[in-house]
Write an enzyme that holds these catalytic residues in place. Structure first.
Site, mmCIF file in Angstrom:
data_model
loop_
_atom_site.group_PDB
_atom_site.id
_atom_site.type_symbol
_atom_site.label_atom_id
_atom_site.label_comp_id
_atom_site.label_asym_id
_atom_site.label_seq_id
_atom_site.Cartn_x
_atom_site.Cartn_y
_atom_site.Cartn_z
ATOM 1 N N ALA A 38 0.832 -1.209 0.000
ATOM 2 C CA ALA A 38 0.000 0.000 0.000
ATOM 3 C C ALA A 38 0.864 1.256 0.000
ATOM 4 O O ALA A 38 1.359 1.684 1.044
ATOM 5 C CB ALA A 38 -0.931 -0.013 1.211
ATOM 6 N N ASP A 98 13.184 -2.439 -7.740
ATOM 7 C CA ASP A 98 14.176 -3.158 -8.546
ATOM 8 C C ASP A 98 13.805 -4.636 -8.654
ATOM 9 O O ASP A 98 14.170 -5.321 -9.604
ATOM 10 C CB ASP A 98 15.575 -3.017 -7.925
ATOM 11 C CG ASP A 98 16.013 -1.555 -7.859
ATOM 12 O OD1 ASP A 98 15.409 -0.735 -8.562
ATOM 13 O OD2 ASP A 98 16.947 -1.258 -7.096
ATOM 14 N N GLU A 143 3.029 -0.099 -10.411
ATOM 15 C CA GLU A 143 4.485 -0.192 -10.193
ATOM 16 C C GLU A 143 5.236 0.828 -11.055
ATOM 17 O O GLU A 143 6.373 0.599 -11.443
ATOM 18 C CB GLU A 143 5.003 -1.610 -10.460
ATOM 19 C CG GLU A 143 4.488 -2.662 -9.507
ATOM 20 C CD GLU A 143 4.959 -2.442 -8.077
ATOM 21 O OE1 GLU A 143 4.089 -2.164 -7.231
ATOM 22 O OE2 GLU A 143 6.168 -2.530 -7.803
ATOM 23 N N THR A 178 4.081 4.096 -13.986
ATOM 24 C CA THR A 178 3.490 4.156 -15.327
ATOM 25 C C THR A 178 4.574 4.164 -16.418
ATOM 26 O O THR A 178 5.769 4.331 -16.122
ATOM 27 C CB THR A 178 2.665 5.456 -15.498
ATOM 28 O OG1 THR A 178 3.571 6.564 -15.371
ATOM 29 C CG2 THR A 178 1.566 5.572 -14.464
HETATM 30 C C1 LIG Z 1 -5.782 -2.022 -10.682
HETATM 31 C C2 LIG Z 1 -4.776 -1.217 -9.934
HETATM 32 C C3 LIG Z 1 -3.993 -1.822 -8.971
HETATM 33 C C4 LIG Z 1 -3.074 -1.083 -8.238
HETATM 34 N N1 LIG Z 1 -2.353 -1.692 -7.243
HETATM 35 C C5 LIG Z 1 -1.597 -0.943 -6.406
HETATM 36 C C6 LIG Z 1 -0.994 -1.524 -5.244
HETATM 37 O O1 LIG Z 1 -1.082 -2.726 -4.995
HETATM 38 N N2 LIG Z 1 -0.334 -0.695 -4.396
HETATM 39 C C7 LIG Z 1 -0.226 0.655 -4.620
HETATM 40 O O2 LIG Z 1 0.397 1.333 -3.813
HETATM 41 N N3 LIG Z 1 -0.749 1.225 -5.735
HETATM 42 C C8 LIG Z 1 -1.450 0.461 -6.619
HETATM 43 N N4 LIG Z 1 -2.034 1.041 -7.725
HETATM 44 C C9 LIG Z 1 -1.842 2.457 -7.984
HETATM 45 C C10 LIG Z 1 -0.880 2.704 -9.138
HETATM 46 O O3 LIG Z 1 0.437 2.353 -8.776
HETATM 47 C C11 LIG Z 1 -1.015 4.169 -9.529
HETATM 48 O O4 LIG Z 1 -2.292 4.325 -10.107
HETATM 49 C C12 LIG Z 1 0.047 4.608 -10.509
HETATM 50 O O5 LIG Z 1 1.288 4.711 -9.850
HETATM 51 C C13 LIG Z 1 -0.254 5.946 -11.182
HETATM 52 O O6 LIG Z 1 -0.655 6.883 -10.252
HETATM 53 P P1 LIG Z 1 -1.969 7.804 -10.520
HETATM 54 O O7 LIG Z 1 -3.036 6.861 -10.905
HETATM 55 O O8 LIG Z 1 -2.198 8.653 -9.334
HETATM 56 O O9 LIG Z 1 -1.585 8.670 -11.742
HETATM 57 P P2 LIG Z 1 -0.827 10.084 -11.743
HETATM 58 O O10 LIG Z 1 0.445 10.002 -10.969
HETATM 59 O O11 LIG Z 1 -1.804 11.144 -11.353
HETATM 60 O O12 LIG Z 1 -0.472 10.222 -13.280
HETATM 61 C C14 LIG Z 1 -1.445 10.545 -14.273
HETATM 62 C C15 LIG Z 1 -0.741 10.554 -15.628
HETATM 63 O O13 LIG Z 1 0.335 11.503 -15.617
HETATM 64 C C16 LIG Z 1 1.579 10.896 -15.939
HETATM 65 N N5 LIG Z 1 2.662 11.500 -15.164
HETATM 66 C C17 LIG Z 1 2.734 11.647 -13.816
HETATM 67 N N6 LIG Z 1 3.908 12.249 -13.470
HETATM 68 C C18 LIG Z 1 4.574 12.473 -14.619
HETATM 69 C C19 LIG Z 1 5.843 13.059 -14.927
HETATM 70 N N7 LIG Z 1 6.652 13.516 -13.977
HETATM 71 N N8 LIG Z 1 6.210 13.130 -16.217
HETATM 72 C C20 LIG Z 1 5.401 12.659 -17.213
HETATM 73 N N9 LIG Z 1 4.202 12.095 -16.973
HETATM 74 C C21 LIG Z 1 3.787 12.003 -15.703
HETATM 75 C C22 LIG Z 1 1.378 9.436 -15.568
HETATM 76 O O14 LIG Z 1 2.259 8.578 -16.284
HETATM 77 C C23 LIG Z 1 -0.077 9.200 -15.960
HETATM 78 O O15 LIG Z 1 -0.165 8.950 -17.326
HETATM 79 C C24 LIG Z 1 -2.916 0.302 -8.505
HETATM 80 C C25 LIG Z 1 -3.685 0.907 -9.506
HETATM 81 C C26 LIG Z 1 -4.610 0.179 -10.203
HETATM 82 C C27 LIG Z 1 -5.441 0.874 -11.259
#
Ligand SMILES: Cc1cc2nc3c(=O)[nH]c(=O)nc-3n(C[C@H](O)[C@H](O)[C@H](O)COP(=O)(O)OP(=O)(O)OC[C@H]3O[C@@H](n4cnc5c(N)ncnc54)[C@H](O)[C@@H]3O)c2cc1C
Length: 401
Positions: free
Chosen positions: A132, A252, A378, A380
């Site tokens: 989490a 990693d 993990e 994007t």
């Molecule tokens: C089905 C599912 C399972 C998940 N499981 C887990 C889990 O087990 N544990 C956990 O902790 N999280 C989990 N997540 C969360 C997931 O890791 C996050 O959704 C992900 O890291 C992206 O964060 P965000 O959705 O807030 O997008 P944001 O960070 O708001 O990003 C939105 C968009 O902007 C882009 N972006 C952001 N920053 C930059 C930058 N600096 N430069 C260029 N582009 C950028 C991103 O690539 C994305 O396209 C899960 C999500 C889903 C949908």
């Protein structure tokens, strides 16, 4: 030199995972895609299988990742990371959502393996741990953790909200990222093992999703949640010079695994597509130039090449982890390439299979939906590319945002 040949022992484990994927996962794949939030009871029997493999030193469990069962220090080592990767490629060939629901193989287990002390590994080596990190206020920027952990006597008291926690309802433990001192920035972010029955921990709701519907994705609330002091993973010391390298080391280990999920899923789509093309009378030849072949065959060969590149990057990243070589760059390269490849291959497979591919008769449309998450969690696609750029250009996160 990287030796690409898998040791015999690993081939056997990989075959076993393939059998489980074919015989247990595939027959129930559509059932749990349609019955979102229903617990796949068929997986209960897999718990003992996974535990047995880990005990036999075949390291199928995520908990053994980064702690290779082979302690060789010279020559090529294929330890825990490679075994877990081979395992996950096969189980995701079967079903990604069900793979994420296999007991004792959570992403939190990899975090424990990466950061725990030997004593903690002894205590938490056999739990089922989800991970989490994400909160309502951030996703990609993991330095923005606002959940707090305050020491009260010999217990930590945690407060905050965690969202999108994979296996957040079913796992026995949750690895929670929280700050022990917000004034000290990212260096104060530590990971804590929170048992499911800890007072103050609750599941607020489960998400409905585009894909991997067999996997539960939970919103967790930590309200004065109390856990023992020694459930903080690694060192409690806040070293502002070190940043949060400790908790980040988790990635990693886990990024090559998520890349492996895309590799396994895309291979399933390629195999299915190949059969559909053959039935339609389209032959794929490896001896004839692509421009002399059917357009669909040429497209198929392109997809295979894309798959191969992702596969090779992925096994390199896992091999480096097993051989104790810093692999952050390679882990991100693998995750970026495989995440992109997975969505491209599965969606193209739907396209080439036409309306049959779009229907629910084969699993192609489901795989296209399932694949997208592998390019999001993990880290994007964009975040992986950012990490690669920083490493290649030797720029810090402050210099390249
Ligand atoms: C089905 C599912 C399972 C998940 N499981 C887990 C889990 O087990 N544990 C956990 O902790 N999280 C989990 N997540 C969360 C997931 O890791 C996050 O959704 C992900 O890291 C992206 O964060 P965000 O959705 O807030 O997008 P944001 O960070 O708001 O990003 C939105 C968009 O902007 C882009 N972006 C952001 N920053 C930059 C930058 N600096 N430069 C260029 N582009 C950028 C991103 O690539 C994305 O396209 C899960 C999500 C889903 C949908």
């Amino acid at each position: 030199m990287i030796n690409l040949e898998l040791p015999k022992k690993m081939k056997a484990a990989s075959n076993q995972a393939h059998q489980a994927a074919a015989q247990i996962f595939r027959p129930i794949s559509r059932k749990y895609d349609l019955a979102e939030h229903e617990r796949p009871v068929e997986l209960d029997t897999m718990a003992s299988l996974v535990e047995g493999l880990a005990d036999a030193g075949q390291a199928a469990s995520g908990a053994t990742m980064g702690r290779g069962t082979e302690r060789k220090t010279e020559g090529n080592v294929n330890g825990g990371n490679m075994a877990s990767l081979m395992n996950v490629i096969e189980t995701c060939w079967g079903d990604v959502g069900l793979t994420l629901s296999i007991p004792y193989q959570g992403l939190g287990n990899s975090a424990i393996a990466a950061v725990a002390t030997d004593e903690q590994l002894e205590r938490f080596g056999k739990v089922w741990a989800s991970m989490a990190i994400t909160e309502p206020s951030f996703g990609s920027d993991s330095a923005a953790v606002s959940t707090t952990a305050v020491l009260d006597g010999d217990e930590w008291v945690l407060n905050g909200e965690k969202i999108f926690v994979t296996a957040g309802e079913r796992s026995t433990h949750i690895v929670v990222w929280a700050s022990v001192d917000k004034s000290k920035g990212r260096a104060a972010i530590k990971s804590f093992v929170v048992p499911r029955d800890a007072p103050g921990l609750s599941v607020a709701r489960l998400e409905h999703k585009l894909g991997i519907r067999a996997s539960d994705t939970a919103v967790l609330l930590l309200e004065d949640c109390r856990i023992p002091q020694d459930n903080l993973l690694g060192s409690p010391e806040v070293d502002v010079n070190k940043g949060f390298g400790g908790v980040m080391a988790t990635f990693d280990n886990t990024r090559p695994l998520v890349a492996g999920m895309a590799v396994g899923l895309a291979r399933a789509a390629l195999e299915e597509l190949r059969e559909i093309l053959t039935e339609a009378g389209v032959d794929v030849s490896y001896d004839t130039p692509v421009n002399n072949q059917h357009a669909a065959a040429a497209a198929y060969l392109d997809l295979e090449a894309d798959w191969e590149a992702a596969y090779l990057l992925t096994i390199r990243a896992a091999w480096m982890a097993d051989n104790k070589k810093p692999n952050s760059l390679e882990a991100s390269m693998a995750k970026a390439k495989a995440g992109r490849m997975g969505t491209a291959v599965t969606l193209k497979a739907v396209e080439l299979a036409g309306s049959y591919g779009y229907s629910e008769r084969p699993l192609l449309e489901k795989w296209a939906r399932d694949s997208k998450i592998l390019d999001i969690f993990e880290g994007t696609q964009q975040i992986q590319q950012l990490i690669v750029a920083r490493r290649v250009l030797d720029l810090s996160s402050a210099e390249l945002k």
